[in-house]
Each structure stands twice: as C-alpha cells, then as structure tokens.
Design a protein around this motif. Sequence first.
Motif, PDB file in Angstrom:
ATOM      1  N   GLN A 172     -70.023  11.089  33.343  1.00  0.00           N
ATOM      2  CA  GLN A 172     -70.526  10.798  34.688  1.00  0.00           C
ATOM      3  C   GLN A 172     -71.687  11.729  35.062  1.00  0.00           C
ATOM      4  O   GLN A 172     -72.609  11.322  35.780  1.00  0.00           O
ATOM      5  CB  GLN A 172     -69.389  10.918  35.714  1.00  0.00           C
ATOM      6  CG  GLN A 172     -68.132  10.125  35.381  1.00  0.00           C
ATOM      7  CD  GLN A 172     -68.327   8.622  35.455  1.00  0.00           C
ATOM      8  OE1 GLN A 172     -69.364   8.089  35.048  1.00  0.00           O
ATOM      9  NE2 GLN A 172     -67.338   7.927  35.975  1.00  0.00           N
ATOM     10  N   LEU A 173     -71.621  12.963  34.575  1.00  0.00           N
ATOM     11  CA  LEU A 173     -72.754  13.868  34.775  1.00  0.00           C
ATOM     12  C   LEU A 173     -73.973  13.343  34.033  1.00  0.00           C
ATOM     13  O   LEU A 173     -75.100  13.386  34.541  1.00  0.00           O
ATOM     14  CB  LEU A 173     -72.406  15.274  34.275  1.00  0.00           C
ATOM     15  CG  LEU A 173     -71.236  15.990  34.950  1.00  0.00           C
ATOM     16  CD1 LEU A 173     -70.986  17.334  34.268  1.00  0.00           C
ATOM     17  CD2 LEU A 173     -71.481  16.191  36.436  1.00  0.00           C
ATOM     18  N   ALA A 174     -73.756  12.848  32.813  1.00  0.00           N
ATOM     19  CA  ALA A 174     -74.856  12.324  32.012  1.00  0.00           C
ATOM     20  C   ALA A 174     -75.524  11.134  32.693  1.00  0.00           C
ATOM     21  O   ALA A 174     -76.757  11.045  32.767  1.00  0.00           O
ATOM     22  CB  ALA A 174     -74.345  11.932  30.626  1.00  0.00           C
ATOM     23  N   ALA A 175     -74.699  10.213  33.211  1.00  0.00           N
ATOM     24  CA  ALA A 175     -75.245   9.032  33.865  1.00  0.00           C
ATOM     25  C   ALA A 175     -76.058   9.407  35.096  1.00  0.00           C
ATOM     26  O   ALA A 175     -77.112   8.802  35.371  1.00  0.00           O
ATOM     27  CB  ALA A 175     -74.114   8.083  34.252  1.00  0.00           C
ATOM     28  N   THR A 176     -75.608  10.415  35.814  1.00  0.00           N
ATOM     29  CA  THR A 176     -76.319  10.836  37.027  1.00  0.00           C
ATOM     30  C   THR A 176     -77.604  11.571  36.678  1.00  0.00           C
ATOM     31  O   THR A 176     -78.628  11.419  37.364  1.00  0.00           O
ATOM     32  CB  THR A 176     -75.394  11.689  37.906  1.00  0.00           C
ATOM     33  OG1 THR A 176     -74.203  10.938  38.173  1.00  0.00           O
ATOM     34  CG2 THR A 176     -76.062  12.064  39.220  1.00  0.00           C
ATOM     35  N   PHE A 177     -77.588  12.368  35.616  1.00  0.00           N
ATOM     36  CA  PHE A 177     -78.810  13.023  35.132  1.00  0.00           C
ATOM     37  C   PHE A 177     -79.862  11.960  34.815  1.00  0.00           C
ATOM     38  O   PHE A 177     -81.031  12.071  35.233  1.00  0.00           O
ATOM     39  CB  PHE A 177     -78.483  13.850  33.876  1.00  0.00           C
ATOM     40  CG  PHE A 177     -79.577  14.760  33.403  1.00  0.00           C
ATOM     41  CD1 PHE A 177     -80.751  14.262  32.844  1.00  0.00           C
ATOM     42  CD2 PHE A 177     -79.424  16.138  33.465  1.00  0.00           C
ATOM     43  CE1 PHE A 177     -81.744  15.097  32.384  1.00  0.00           C
ATOM     44  CE2 PHE A 177     -80.420  16.995  33.023  1.00  0.00           C
ATOM     45  CZ  PHE A 177     -81.579  16.472  32.472  1.00  0.00           C
ATOM     46  N   LYS A 178     -79.453  10.935  34.086  1.00  0.00           N
ATOM     47  CA  LYS A 178     -80.396   9.875  33.697  1.00  0.00           C
ATOM     48  C   LYS A 178     -80.911   9.121  34.907  1.00  0.00           C
ATOM     49  O   LYS A 178     -82.094   8.776  34.982  1.00  0.00           O
ATOM     50  CB  LYS A 178     -79.723   8.931  32.701  1.00  0.00           C
ATOM     51  CG  LYS A 178     -79.426   9.588  31.360  1.00  0.00           C
ATOM     52  CD  LYS A 178     -78.541   8.723  30.468  1.00  0.00           C
ATOM     53  CE  LYS A 178     -78.172   9.467  29.194  1.00  0.00           C
ATOM     54  NZ  LYS A 178     -77.199   8.693  28.360  1.00  0.00           N
TER      55      LYS A 178
END
Length: 303
Positions: free
Chosen positions: A152-158
């Motif tokens: 979920q952190l990765a998706a928000t970073f992107k």
Amino acid sequence: MIAPLAVPTASATPAGAGASMGITPANARDIGGYDGLFGSTVKTGLVYRSNAMTNLNAADLAKLATTGITDIIDFRSPAEAAAAPDSLVPTASNTKRPIYDPSNDFYALVGSILAGGASNIQAKLGNGGGATIMENYYRWVIATPGPTARNQLAATFKEAATSPTPILYHCTSGKDRTGMMTAILLTALGTPKNEVYEDYLKSNANLAASNAATIAGLEAGYHLDAATAHLMDPILGVQASFLDAAFDQMNKSFGSFANFVRTGLGIDDATLAALRKKMLNSPGNSGGGAFGSSAGNGIGFGS
C-alpha cells in the motif's frame, strides 16, 4: 540503477513547511515546503497528509475543493473505517488502501490491553512496553509485503509520482502509517533527516488536545489513575525512536533506504525521476539534470 546519495546536510526547516490545511482534522497538512535535493524545495499543493477525514463541515468541503485534491487515500483497516467513516467529499474519490495485520490487528491489540484493566495496562505498556509495541509495529509495516502492508505504501508512492492532480492520504490519527508514508516520500526527495523528523513529530502538537481528551476519557471510563492512563502516551503520540525503527528495518531487510525503495516498494528509476520532477522546485532546473541524470537518482539518508 538508483545510485546512493550522501546524507543531506542538516538545515533549518524553511518557514511555512508542512503547513496546516486549516480544516477540522487537526493533523491535516501539506507535505511540501521542506528542502529537497541540490538546493531545491518540495513543492506545496500537490500531496497532503491527514488524520481521519470524518465529520467534515461545509467549510472543510469548500477548502478541499479549492486544493484540487481528487483522491483521498485511506490507510485504515476495514474495522477502523467502518467505525468512523470518512465524510463524503464530492470533489474527490476515496481509495481504500488498508495497512493492517488481519491476524493481529493493532487497534484490536490496544483494545484488548485496555479491556484487561489497570494491571494489564501496567504490565503491557509499563517500563517502555508502549514504545516497544509501536517500534515493532513500524518494523512490521516495513518488513511485510502483501496487500495490507508494504504494497500500500508502494501504490501511494507511485500515485504521488504520477497523479496529474493533488492527492491526500490518511489513517486514523495521521501519525504512524501516514507518518511513515510521508517520511519515505520526503527522504526520496532528498529532504534532510532533521526536517523529515520535524515533520513527523508535528503530530504531537497537532493531536495534543484530542489526546488529552482521550487520556481523560480513559481515566474516567476505565477507572485509571493518571499515571496508568498516561502509559498510553506512546500509543497516542509519536517518538523519534518509532521512525528510527522503520529506517533501521529498511536497512536490515533491504540493506539501505535506496534498496528499500527499489526492491521493497518496486519503484523504478523512471518513477523516482517522475516524483522528483513533479515535486521538486529547483532554481535553474527545468526537469533534466538532477532529475534525469544518474546523479539525480540518488536517495537521501540511509542509502
């Protein structure tokens, strides 16, 4: 390849950095205004952080409309979100990206500690127990892949890197999951460590009034003396050691912050460059150089 970058020099935090949004959620603020790579600054008006977006009034909705935010990202567990649903914001979508352990939900854990009464609270949270729980929670978020953790952190970073319009992300208090997300973004933008931590620790002041009310409610509702109720302070606030644990876990699990971004979050050079081009306001730089060259693919402290 994401090349490492030397630790940014500590600097005085620019005036106005991390400005409040001026809406009902007390921890709602812009993540911009801080220093970034190569003398740049992090642009304001693009990414916002907050505590739960509940009980918004007409003035709040009008303010949110003026920001241009089109997506509100919710890191809360399904149970948290159901207990205190976000207000409907007509100008923005609501994206659910829950960060929680379904087999050991953090808020259920805290609830069980409180339900055990004073002696259980003292046993579990006394002698630094509360801080240890928080540090372990931060480590879990960083170390754990999957659809309710690091992904979920990765998706928000992107999304922060590629969204053509402003976004806002939040959890319940806007301090832990939201705090980690912000620290990751700012560090990737080259914000000096002291400024990253200053932004993170602002939650204590922003939440002071609501936390004091919570402590008073615990004293009355659970028949606790003040000292026992205040053992909840680490759960309700933030400490530098919590964020230290997150960065330490990045190093333990991935070898460096740079490798955490590359491997743990799956961020490629193009996405990192896009984030920096979008969010850094660098004098004399039109998007090439620091943002497009191999030198511009560096990561801040911890790499």
